[in-house]
Scaffold this motif. Structure first.
Motif, short mmCIF file in Angstrom:
data_model
loop_
_atom_site.label_atom_id
_atom_site.label_comp_id
_atom_site.label_asym_id
_atom_site.label_seq_id
_atom_site.Cartn_x
_atom_site.Cartn_y
_atom_site.Cartn_z
N VAL A 37 0.84 -1.20 0.00
CA VAL A 37 0.00 0.00 0.00
C VAL A 37 0.87 1.25 0.00
O VAL A 37 0.62 2.21 -0.74
N LEU A 38 1.91 1.26 0.80
CA LEU A 38 2.83 2.40 0.82
C LEU A 38 3.55 2.55 -0.51
O LEU A 38 3.81 3.67 -0.96
N ALA A 39 3.87 1.43 -1.15
CA ALA A 39 4.51 1.50 -2.47
C ALA A 39 3.56 2.10 -3.50
O ALA A 39 3.98 2.90 -4.35
N LEU A 40 2.29 1.74 -3.43
CA LEU A 40 1.31 2.34 -4.35
C LEU A 40 1.16 3.83 -4.11
O LEU A 40 1.06 4.62 -5.06
N ASP A 41 1.15 4.24 -2.85
CA ASP A 41 1.07 5.67 -2.53
C ASP A 41 2.29 6.41 -3.09
O ASP A 41 2.17 7.49 -3.67
N THR A 42 3.45 5.82 -2.91
CA THR A 42 4.67 6.44 -3.42
C THR A 42 4.66 6.50 -4.94
O THR A 42 5.12 7.48 -5.54
N MET A 43 4.11 5.47 -5.57
CA MET A 43 4.08 5.46 -7.04
C MET A 43 3.15 6.54 -7.59
O MET A 43 3.50 7.22 -8.55
N TYR A 44 1.99 6.73 -6.97
CA TYR A 44 1.12 7.76 -7.53
C TYR A 44 1.66 9.16 -7.24
O TYR A 44 1.49 10.07 -8.05
N ILE A 45 2.34 9.33 -6.12
CA ILE A 45 2.95 10.64 -5.85
C ILE A 45 4.09 10.91 -6.82
O ILE A 45 4.20 12.02 -7.35
N ASN A 46 4.93 9.91 -7.06
CA ASN A 46 6.01 10.10 -8.03
C ASN A 46 5.48 10.32 -9.44
O ASN A 46 6.03 11.12 -10.20
N GLY A 47 4.41 9.62 -9.81
CA GLY A 47 3.79 9.86 -11.12
C GLY A 47 3.25 11.26 -11.26
O GLY A 47 3.39 11.91 -12.30
N MET A 48 2.63 11.75 -10.19
CA MET A 48 2.11 13.12 -10.20
C MET A 48 3.26 14.12 -10.31
O MET A 48 3.18 15.08 -11.08
N LEU A 49 4.34 13.90 -9.59
CA LEU A 49 5.47 14.81 -9.66
C LEU A 49 6.16 14.77 -11.02
O LEU A 49 6.64 15.80 -11.51
N ILE A 50 6.22 13.61 -11.64
CA ILE A 50 6.77 13.51 -12.99
C ILE A 50 5.94 14.35 -13.96
O ILE A 50 6.48 15.09 -14.79
N LEU A 51 4.63 14.27 -13.84
CA LEU A 51 3.78 15.08 -14.73
C LEU A 51 3.94 16.57 -14.46
O LEU A 51 3.91 17.38 -15.40
N LEU A 52 4.13 16.95 -13.21
CA LEU A 52 4.33 18.37 -12.90
C LEU A 52 5.63 18.89 -13.49
O LEU A 52 5.68 19.99 -14.04
N VAL A 53 6.69 18.08 -13.41
CA VAL A 53 7.97 18.51 -13.99
C VAL A 53 7.86 18.56 -15.52
O VAL A 53 8.40 19.48 -16.15
N LEU A 54 7.17 17.62 -16.12
CA LEU A 54 6.98 17.67 -17.57
C LEU A 54 6.16 18.88 -17.98
O LEU A 54 6.40 19.49 -19.03
N GLY A 55 5.18 19.24 -17.15
CA GLY A 55 4.41 20.45 -17.43
C GLY A 55 5.26 21.70 -17.37
O GLY A 55 5.07 22.63 -18.15
N LEU A 56 6.23 21.73 -16.45
CA LEU A 56 7.15 22.86 -16.40
C LEU A 56 8.08 22.88 -17.61
O LEU A 56 8.37 23.94 -18.17
N GLN A 57 8.55 21.71 -18.00
CA GLN A 57 9.48 21.66 -19.13
C GLN A 57 8.81 22.02 -20.45
O GLN A 57 9.38 22.73 -21.26
N PHE A 58 7.61 21.52 -20.68
CA PHE A 58 6.94 21.76 -21.96
C PHE A 58 6.08 23.01 -21.94
O PHE A 58 5.63 23.46 -22.99
N GLY A 59 5.81 23.55 -20.77
CA GLY A 59 5.01 24.77 -20.68
C GLY A 59 3.55 24.56 -21.03
O GLY A 59 2.90 25.46 -21.56
N SER A 60 3.01 23.41 -20.71
CA SER A 60 1.62 23.08 -21.02
C SER A 60 0.82 22.93 -19.73
O SER A 60 1.28 22.29 -18.78
N ALA A 61 -0.36 23.50 -19.71
CA ALA A 61 -1.22 23.42 -18.53
C ALA A 61 -1.96 22.09 -18.44
O ALA A 61 -2.49 21.75 -17.38
N LEU A 62 -1.97 21.32 -19.52
CA LEU A 62 -2.67 20.04 -19.52
C LEU A 62 -2.04 19.06 -18.52
O LEU A 62 -2.75 18.29 -17.86
#
Length: 93
Positions: A37-62
């Motif tokens: 369960v903790l691994a799943l929590d960590t995975m969704y948080i890391n996935g969310m953070l990956i998308l946030l960094v990609l949003g910063l790099q590409f400059g897209s609000a999506l």
């Protein structure tokens, strides 16, 4: 985008991917259900953070909207999993 910000975002993206891989290994090899369960929590948080960094790099609000949805569904999933582990059922009659 500034060169320093680009390289910092790339480094952060790499760190989050490594964290995602380690969480996936813990999900597969976890000795107890709480580890999984903790691994799943960590995975969704890391996935969310990956998308946030990609949003910063590409400059897209999506990417930010998708990260918001992932965090919302991740929280609901964590609550449901905790309730299932405590009581044995998610929806009580």
């Amino acid at each position: 985008m500034n060169s320093l910000v680009y390289w910092a975002a790339t480094f952060a993206l790499g760190c989050f991917v490594i964290g995602l891989v380690f969480a996936a290994l813990r999900l597969l090899r976890g000795p107890a259900s709480t580890d999984r369960v903790l691994a799943l929590d960590t995975m969704y948080i890391n996935g969310m953070l990956i998308l946030l960094v990609l949003g910063l790099q590409f400059g897209s609000a999506l990417y930010f909207d998708i990260a918001l949805l992932i965090s919302l569904f991740g929280f609901v999933g964590s609550v449901a999993m905790a309730k299932f582990l405590l009581r044995g059922e998610v929806i009580e009659p």
